[in-house]
Design an enzyme around this catalytic site. Structure first.
Site, PDB file in Angstrom:
ATOM      1  N   TYR A  50       0.833  -1.213   0.000  1.00  0.00           N
ATOM      2  CA  TYR A  50       0.000   0.000   0.000  1.00  0.00           C
ATOM      3  C   TYR A  50       0.866   1.261   0.000  1.00  0.00           C
ATOM      4  CZ  TYR A  50      -3.805  -3.185   1.239  1.00  0.00           C
ATOM      5  OH  TYR A  50      -4.722  -4.197   1.241  1.00  0.00           O
ATOM      6  N   ILE A  51       1.922   1.243   0.822  1.00  0.00           N
ATOM      7  CA  ILE A  51       2.798   2.419   0.924  1.00  0.00           C
ATOM      8  C   ILE A  51       3.501   2.651  -0.414  1.00  0.00           C
ATOM      9  CG2 ILE A  51       4.922   3.287   2.012  1.00  0.00           C
ATOM     10  CD1 ILE A  51       3.926   1.900   4.613  1.00  0.00           C
ATOM     11  N   LYS A  54       1.156   4.365  -2.689  1.00  0.00           N
ATOM     12  CA  LYS A  54       0.947   5.778  -2.309  1.00  0.00           C
ATOM     13  C   LYS A  54       2.142   6.614  -2.762  1.00  0.00           C
ATOM     14  CE  LYS A  54      -1.806   4.377   1.672  1.00  0.00           C
ATOM     15  NZ  LYS A  54      -2.171   4.429   3.084  1.00  0.00           N
ATOM     16  N   VAL A  97      -0.067   7.810   9.129  1.00  0.00           N
ATOM     17  CA  VAL A  97       0.523   6.720   9.927  1.00  0.00           C
ATOM     18  C   VAL A  97      -0.123   5.449   9.378  1.00  0.00           C
ATOM     19  CG1 VAL A  97       0.725   5.651  12.200  1.00  0.00           C
ATOM     20  CG2 VAL A  97       0.884   8.137  11.993  1.00  0.00           C
ATOM     21  N   GLN A  98       0.672   4.618   8.729  1.00  0.00           N
ATOM     22  CA  GLN A  98       0.124   3.412   8.103  1.00  0.00           C
ATOM     23  C   GLN A  98      -0.323   2.417   9.175  1.00  0.00           C
ATOM     24  OE1 GLN A  98      -0.374   3.062   4.792  1.00  0.00           O
ATOM     25  NE2 GLN A  98      -1.371   1.101   5.154  1.00  0.00           N
ATOM     26  N   LEU A  99      -1.541   1.943   9.042  1.00  0.00           N
ATOM     27  CA  LEU A  99      -2.106   0.980  10.002  1.00  0.00           C
ATOM     28  C   LEU A  99      -2.254  -0.386   9.358  1.00  0.00           C
ATOM     29  CD1 LEU A  99      -4.846   3.344  11.479  1.00  0.00           C
ATOM     30  CD2 LEU A  99      -2.653   2.741  12.525  1.00  0.00           C
ATOM     31  N   ASP A 123      -5.521  11.454   6.152  1.00  0.00           N
ATOM     32  CA  ASP A 123      -6.405  10.283   6.235  1.00  0.00           C
ATOM     33  C   ASP A 123      -7.733  10.621   6.920  1.00  0.00           C
ATOM     34  OD1 ASP A 123      -5.287   8.080   4.998  1.00  0.00           O
ATOM     35  OD2 ASP A 123      -4.063   7.528   6.728  1.00  0.00           O
TER      36      ASP A 123
HETATM   37  N1  LIG Z   1      -3.226   5.109   7.535  1.00  0.00           N
HETATM   38  C1  LIG Z   1      -3.971   4.204   6.902  1.00  0.00           C
HETATM   39  N2  LIG Z   1      -3.803   2.918   7.167  1.00  0.00           N
HETATM   40  C2  LIG Z   1      -4.600   2.016   6.513  1.00  0.00           C
HETATM   41  C3  LIG Z   1      -5.537   2.424   5.541  1.00  0.00           C
HETATM   42  C4  LIG Z   1      -5.689   3.799   5.311  1.00  0.00           C
HETATM   43  O1  LIG Z   1      -6.528   4.244   4.497  1.00  0.00           O
HETATM   44  N3  LIG Z   1      -4.888   4.667   6.002  1.00  0.00           N
HETATM   45  N4  LIG Z   1      -6.270   1.469   4.830  1.00  0.00           N
HETATM   46  C5  LIG Z   1      -5.862   0.090   4.877  1.00  0.00           C
HETATM   47  C6  LIG Z   1      -4.734  -0.236   3.954  1.00  0.00           C
HETATM   48  N5  LIG Z   1      -4.884   0.402   2.680  1.00  0.00           N
HETATM   49  C7  LIG Z   1      -4.203   1.515   2.435  1.00  0.00           C
HETATM   50  O2  LIG Z   1      -3.357   1.948   3.123  1.00  0.00           O
HETATM   51  C8  LIG Z   1      -5.771  -0.175   1.707  1.00  0.00           C
HETATM   52  C9  LIG Z   1      -6.355  -1.409   1.887  1.00  0.00           C
HETATM   53  C10 LIG Z   1      -7.197  -1.939   0.914  1.00  0.00           C
HETATM   54  C11 LIG Z   1      -7.443  -1.254  -0.239  1.00  0.00           C
HETATM   55  C12 LIG Z   1      -8.326  -1.810  -1.304  1.00  0.00           C
HETATM   56  O3  LIG Z   1      -8.595  -1.149  -2.269  1.00  0.00           O
HETATM   57  N6  LIG Z   1      -8.803  -2.999  -1.138  1.00  0.00           N
HETATM   58  C13 LIG Z   1      -9.691  -3.617  -2.094  1.00  0.00           C
HETATM   59  C14 LIG Z   1      -8.969  -4.729  -2.800  1.00  0.00           C
HETATM   60  C15 LIG Z   1      -7.975  -4.173  -3.741  1.00  0.00           C
HETATM   61  C16 LIG Z   1      -7.177  -5.252  -4.442  1.00  0.00           C
HETATM   62  O4  LIG Z   1      -7.386  -6.447  -4.215  1.00  0.00           O
HETATM   63  O5  LIG Z   1      -6.329  -4.878  -5.243  1.00  0.00           O
HETATM   64  C17 LIG Z   1     -10.903  -4.210  -1.389  1.00  0.00           C
HETATM   65  O6  LIG Z   1     -10.833  -4.371  -0.177  1.00  0.00           O
HETATM   66  O7  LIG Z   1     -11.886  -4.451  -2.072  1.00  0.00           O
HETATM   67  C18 LIG Z   1      -6.862  -0.015  -0.416  1.00  0.00           C
HETATM   68  C19 LIG Z   1      -6.028   0.499   0.534  1.00  0.00           C
HETATM   69  C20 LIG Z   1      -5.416  -0.240   6.290  1.00  0.00           C
HETATM   70  N7  LIG Z   1      -4.444   0.687   6.754  1.00  0.00           N
END
Ligand SMILES: Nc1nc2c(c(=O)[nH]1)N[C@@H](CN(C=O)c1ccc(C(=O)N[C@@H](CCC(=O)O)C(=O)O)cc1)CN2
Length: 203
Positions: A50-51, A54, A97-99, A123
């Protein structure tokens, strides 16, 4: 009638808009910069993905993204100090802050996200931004990112042409932040009636 919305197309449009905005700002002020810091505790494989995405998106549009990677054994005080120094850094305009935190210490992740300055909380996870949203004060609020992205999908797909109060939305509940944010935004922007489905996974 059901309609499939293309997230990729909308995402491209949003990124193009940001890129144009940054280029325009640079045209006016040659030294303009937009800085994003991503704080990562530990080394979770999914978070790395994810990072990475981004940071790549930032590069594509001209945002200077900085990854601040802390070890799994960093203490809560060290993580808070890191966020505080980014709050005070004038070259950083947004902080993530990535979670989840990948830690072997006891760290209150809500305390950590809540220590981000509200104006750098891209966020939209701080209590101050959640409070503004709860009060309907969209002018002062950075909304939570996932509901905000969904609103952008609706807007760019012609959702704002729907007549106020005439429609209902149905949300499949995943997280509290998503459901509360989405419900509030749909109500404030479109006066939607929102129904929440609670999903139970049977394994
Ligand atoms: N600080 C943050 N931490 C986390 C976030 C966030 O928004 N801010 N979100 C998640 C992790 N994440 C991004 O960081 C994220 C997770 C899932 C998806 C997503 O699009 N999921 C789709 C599947 C996509 C695929 O299979 O390619 C879905 O669930 O349908 C985007 C971003 C936790 N941490």
């Amino acid at each position: 009638m059901a309609r499939l919305i293309s997230g990729k197309e909308v995402s491209r449009e949003v990124l193009d808009g940001i890129k144009a905005g940054i280029a325009a700002a640079r045209g006016k002020h040659a030294d303009f910069s937009a800085g994003l810091a991503i704080v990562q505790v530990g080394d979770l494989a999914e978070s790395n993905v994810y990072i990475g995405k981004k940071i790549q998106s930032c590069k594509d549009v001209g945002i200077d993204a900085r990854l601040v990677k802390l070890s799994k054994s960093s203490t809560q005080s060290q993580v808070l100090e890191t966020v505080n120094s980014l709050n005070a850094d004038s070259s950083i305009h947004g902080i993530i802050v990535q979670l989840p935190l990948d830690t072997n210490q006891t760290i209150d992740s809500h305390l950590v996200t809540n220590s981000i300055s509200a104006e750098k909380d891209v966020d939209g996870l701080t209590s101050l931004n959640a409070g503004h949203l709860a009060q309907g004060d969209l002018a002062r609020c950075i909304p939570p990112c996932t509901p905000n992205g969904c609103m952008e999908l609706i807007k760019k797909s012609g959702g704002c042409q729907l007549s106020a109060g005439a429609f209902s939305a149905c949300l499949a509940k995943n997280t509290e932040v998503f459901c509360q944010g989405m419900t509030r935004l749909l109500d404030l922007k479109y006066n939607f009636n929102v129904y929440i489905l609670f999903l139970y996974l049977v394994r």
